[in-house]
Design an enzyme around this catalytic site. Structure first.
Site, mmCIF file in Angstrom:
data_model
loop_
_atom_site.group_PDB
_atom_site.id
_atom_site.type_symbol
_atom_site.label_atom_id
_atom_site.label_comp_id
_atom_site.label_asym_id
_atom_site.label_seq_id
_atom_site.Cartn_x
_atom_site.Cartn_y
_atom_site.Cartn_z
ATOM 1 N N CYS A 53 0.829 -1.212 0.000
ATOM 2 C CA CYS A 53 0.000 0.000 0.000
ATOM 3 C C CYS A 53 0.857 1.254 0.000
ATOM 4 O O CYS A 53 0.894 1.997 -0.970
ATOM 5 C CB CYS A 53 -0.905 0.010 1.233
ATOM 6 S SG CYS A 53 -2.272 -1.151 1.179
ATOM 7 N N GLU A 110 4.124 1.345 2.031
ATOM 8 C CA GLU A 110 5.227 1.014 2.909
ATOM 9 C C GLU A 110 6.582 1.274 2.252
ATOM 10 O O GLU A 110 6.917 0.641 1.251
ATOM 11 C CB GLU A 110 5.158 -0.464 3.327
ATOM 12 C CG GLU A 110 3.862 -0.846 4.022
ATOM 13 C CD GLU A 110 2.827 -1.449 3.093
ATOM 14 O OE1 GLU A 110 2.321 -0.703 2.211
ATOM 15 O OE2 GLU A 110 2.528 -2.641 3.210
#
Length: 845
Positions: A433, A435
């Protein structure tokens, strides 16, 4: 003029896209059957060699599929956008859903009867042998109880492969698979038999050789398939393409790439084979522009148009990858999300601007393909050219939810704070997502767990209880709190307790993967597994982390502030009355919709009445103030409500408190404090690979799913309603415009949430129109990043379009929206996730 616009995609790209849009996802059985056969034949071998033999079996025997029109080949499944099963991680949930997976709420897959029968037969081997079974046996009863009661879940890696990694694509482009084999053989020959790690290292290097020889054969099988199709092809143009595809697959990825087409084919084979080895999601292409641009510049024989078409074809292939999950996890990851994050821009390792031709070609590919994958991201820093940011804004206003935008000025020091070198931190990419990680040097275990901060708040208000169960420690009844300090002491104690079991559960799953599912093919492309002679699962990477992420931060901050304001400071409601109202869900029966913005969507009549009331006293009010005053009118405690109860006044009072998202220091800093309590507790723990836990704040779409586990909250939210997503304000509560909302979000401590933060904004299309819209967008991003925000992403779409798509899905199959850290076709999302997106505040400048 700033606007440049985009060229049109080729007819080929549109035909390939159509295959994806209209594909019906299937579950296929070939990989599961082949893996099971390999495991049966290798009992007694060490885990790393068994895994190599599994890869060998699959690479040598998985069906070879070349789809019509493809220029880049390599497929995981026979059918477009379908999925294979990896029973070595878990299997029983698949069998339990044989009859329901095609009709479930989120991400349905067809399972033909013959496929189900083949899987059922393969599954007979697996009871007690999976990573899930081993991890479950390691966990304490309390850890299981915490998951069962909605405090956290480690389901991501509990049921499947780890993924969340970016490997060294550039290494394979330079030396090929043959170079990896030669490296492994050389290291084998240099091993010291007196070294106590000799046996394990020898096994690892042998596993690498086995895996990569099979991977070469996988590519050669595609060469043979292309040759076969070329012999049958009557169209001279397609025949020539197939012949060239065959030549490419004969050469790469066995050998270094010599042309841009070969480089594209190499990159895709790596991506495809990583998925085949373990089906871990969030296997991310990383800094695509940095490792691909040199091959574009060196290839003097290729036209810019054909090079763009090849990049577009990679975009299509990334959408062909799919993954099925258990029914609960499917709701958390709604939209067939696979999270292949591809990042451009930013800085070089030397701290210079990294923008290049390929950076812009990637943006063009997004505009051409207009599909959910890849999760396209850009890096921005003080040296980012305005042209790059304006071009990104043009992509944003296409309404696809990409690119997500990341701030080098926060992420680089955040990574350095975790022990990453400056050069490696500058070379970060985004996986999954949101990170950040030092690419091809990290086993980050990002997305290791969803942690429900709002659930911990609820448990704190119930003295450690969930229903009649004493799940957490006894920290005092909320009716006994005399000050906010009493709350914070109880909340800290509950957080300490539950994060301890979160870390335990994560580490149990971590150990299980190291013992039963080391991945030699992937590990050889992550530094410094080859030097250390061990897989990433066993600690072979240079940097090792575990990153569980929180959600419900804004709900918690707003709730604490509402208690502070109305219970402790103004004493307008007693804690006992508030507790009774919460226990009664403010008098609203579960399943009923609330008619104020605190728990549901107000009716059109209520909104129009509120607008008329505001305009009657100030006809020249600006849009932001109008929205704010309408909200306050709807939330005012004297507003009548149908079905009123004795708790209406309490709910309306609590709901009228100032909220996170409006640049109000008092409430914003409370949200910051609640988030820091979680983050600082998480970083106290270490993992079996010798690395540190680091917190993130992002939800995927779990804020909707796990909102169902949370009762009524002091901010006026009703039981079971969605929670706030990531670090975003609660839906509809950021009433003072996009800059105020961004200022609030920036006040959170993004530096310690180094596993990533996620901020969603939704704009009306008119807000980004014309050159002025692009300039406003760029200014908003620069300002937010100057205030030390980490990440922001945008939906540019109006409410009516989304509502129409709900009613007429067949007419909107190509409508792509940003869900959380990923985009998805809107019409495939569960209705409750669609409703959550619709309810987000529509901003304008």
């Amino acid at each position: 003029m700033i606007e440049k616009g985009f060229t049109k995609p080729t007819d080929r790209v549109m035909r390939l896209k159509s295959q994806i849009i209209h594909a019906r996802p299937y579950v296929e059985s070939e990989r599961a059957v082949l893996a099971t056969e390999a495991y049966k034949a290798t009992e007694g071998l060490p885990a790393i060699l068994r895994r190599a033999k599994v890869a060998e079996k699959i690479f040598n025997e998985l069906p070879v599929t070349i789809r019509d029109d493809e220029l880049i080949v390599g497929a995981i499944t026979k059918n477009p956008r379908s999925t294979e099963i990896c029973p070595e991680f878990s299997f029983d949930w698949v069998e339990a859903e044989f009859d329901t997976m095609a009709t479930r709420v989120a991400d349905p897959f067809e399972i033909p009867k013959e496929t189900a029968a083949e899987l059922h037969e393969a599954f007979k081997y697996w009871p007690g042998k999976t990573t899930q079974a081993l991890a479950a046996s390691y966990m304490s009863k309390k850890a299981h109880d915490c998951m069962a009661n909605g405090v956290f879940t480690v389901g991501n890696y509990y049921f499947g492969g780890v993924g969340h990694v970016c490997v060294d694509y550039g290494k394979i482009l330079k030396i090929g698979f043959r170079g990896v084999i030669e490296q492994a053989i050389k290291l084998l020959e240099c091993l010291d038999e007196k070294d106590p790690g000799f046996i394990k290292k020898k096994q690892f290097y042998n596993a690498v050789v086995i895996s990569y020889n099979a991977a070469i054969n996988f590519a050669h099988r595609y060469a043979a398939k292309a040759e076969e199709l070329a012999r049958q092809e009557s169209n001279p143009s397609r025949k020539a393409e197939l012949e060239q595809i065959a030549k490419n697959c004969r050469r790469v990825p066995e050998n270094p790439a010599t042309t841009f087409w070969e480089a594209c084919q190499t990159m895709w084979f790596v991506q495809c084979m990583l998925q085949i080895e373990s089906s871990g999601h969030s296997i991310s292409p990383g800094r695509f522009d940095q490792y691909m641009d040199p091959y574009l510049q060196a290839d003097k024989s290729i036209s810019r148009e054909f090079a763009q078409e090849l990049v577009d074809c990679i975009w299509i292939k990334l959408n062909d990858v799919n993954k099925t999950r258990d029914e609960v996890s499917a709701q958390a990851f709604a939209g067939y999300a696979v999270f292949q994050n591809l990042c451009v821009g930013g800085q070089t390792e030397d701290g210079l601007d990294a923008t290049n031709d390929m950076s812009y070609m990637c943006m063009e590919a997004v505009a051409h393909v207009k599909l959910p994958a890849p999760s396209f991201s850009i890096r921005v820093w003080q040296g980012t050219p305005d042209e790059f940011l304006f071009r990104a804004a043009e992509v944003v206003r296409l309404g696809l939810g990409v690119p997500a935008v990341y701030n080098d000025e926060v992420i680089i020091p955040a990574l350095q704070n975790r022990g990453v070198s400056l050069a490696d931190a500058r070379d970060y990419g985004i996986v999954g997502c949101v990170e950040p990680q030092a690419i091809h040097r990290t086993e980050g275990w990002h997305d290791a767990a969803f942690f429900n901060v709002a659930k911990v708040l609820e448990i704190t208000m119930n003295n450690g209880r969930v229903g009649d169960t004493q799940l957490g420690p006894k920290t005092g009844e909320m009716t006994d709190w005399k000050s906010l300090d009493d709350f914070y002491a109880a909340f800290q104690a509950q957080m300490t307790f539950f994060v301890k079991y979160l870390a335990e559960a994560d580490n149990c799953v971590d150990l299980a993967h190291a013992e039963r599912a080391p991945l030699p093919f992937l590990s050889a492309m992550v530094d410094d597994c080859m030097g250390r002679g061990k897989s990433v699962q066993e600690g072979g990477a240079i940097y090792n982390f575990t990153g569980p992420q929180a959600f419900g931060v804004a709900d918690t901050g707003d709730s604490v502030y509402a208690m502070k304001k109305f219970v402790f400071d103004e004493k307008k409601v007693s804690m006992a009355d508030l507790k009774d109202a919460l226990d009664a869900n403010f008098g609203v029966a579960l399943g009923e919709s609330a008619q104020t913005s605190g728990g549901g969507t107000p009716s059109e009549e209520e909104v129009y009445a509120a607008v008329r009331k505001v305009l009657s006293t100030n006809s020249s009010v600006d849009v932001a103030t109008l929205k704010d005053e309408v909200y306050r009118t709807l939330a005012a405690k004297d507003t009548p409500q149908s079905g009123s109860s004795k708790y209406d006044g309490i709910r309306r009072l609590m709901d009228s408190a100032e909220c996170f998202g409006n640049d109000d220091d008092e409430v914003d800093l409370i949200a910051r404090k609640c988030a820091r309590i979680y983050c600082l507790e998480v970083e106290k723990y270490t993992n079996p690979r010798g690395g540190q836990f680091q917190a993130g704040i992002y939800p995927v779409s779990a804020n909707v799913l796990f909102g169902k586990d949370v009762g009524a909250l002091p901010d006026g939210r009703l039981a079971k309603k969605p929670l706030s997503d990531g670090v975003s304000p609660r839906q509809g509560k950021d009433a003072k415009g996009p800059t105020a909302a961004a200022n609030s979000v920036a006040k959170l401590d993004h530096f310690i949430a180094s596993n990533g933060t996620l901020y969603n904004q939704k704009f009306l299309p008119a807000a980004l129109a014309g050159d002025q819209g692009l300039q406003n967008f760029a200014s908003l991003v620069r300002s937010y990043f100057d205030h030390k925000g980490m990440h922001v992403q945008f939906n540019v779409i109006d409410r009516q379009t989304l509502l129409d798509a709900q009613k007429n899905p067949d007419a909107h199959k190509d409508l792509v929206v940003r869900v959380a850290g990923y985009s998805a076709q809107f019409v495939v999302l569960a209705k409750e996730v669609q409703d959550d997106i619709i309810s987000r505040t529509e901003q304008t400048f």
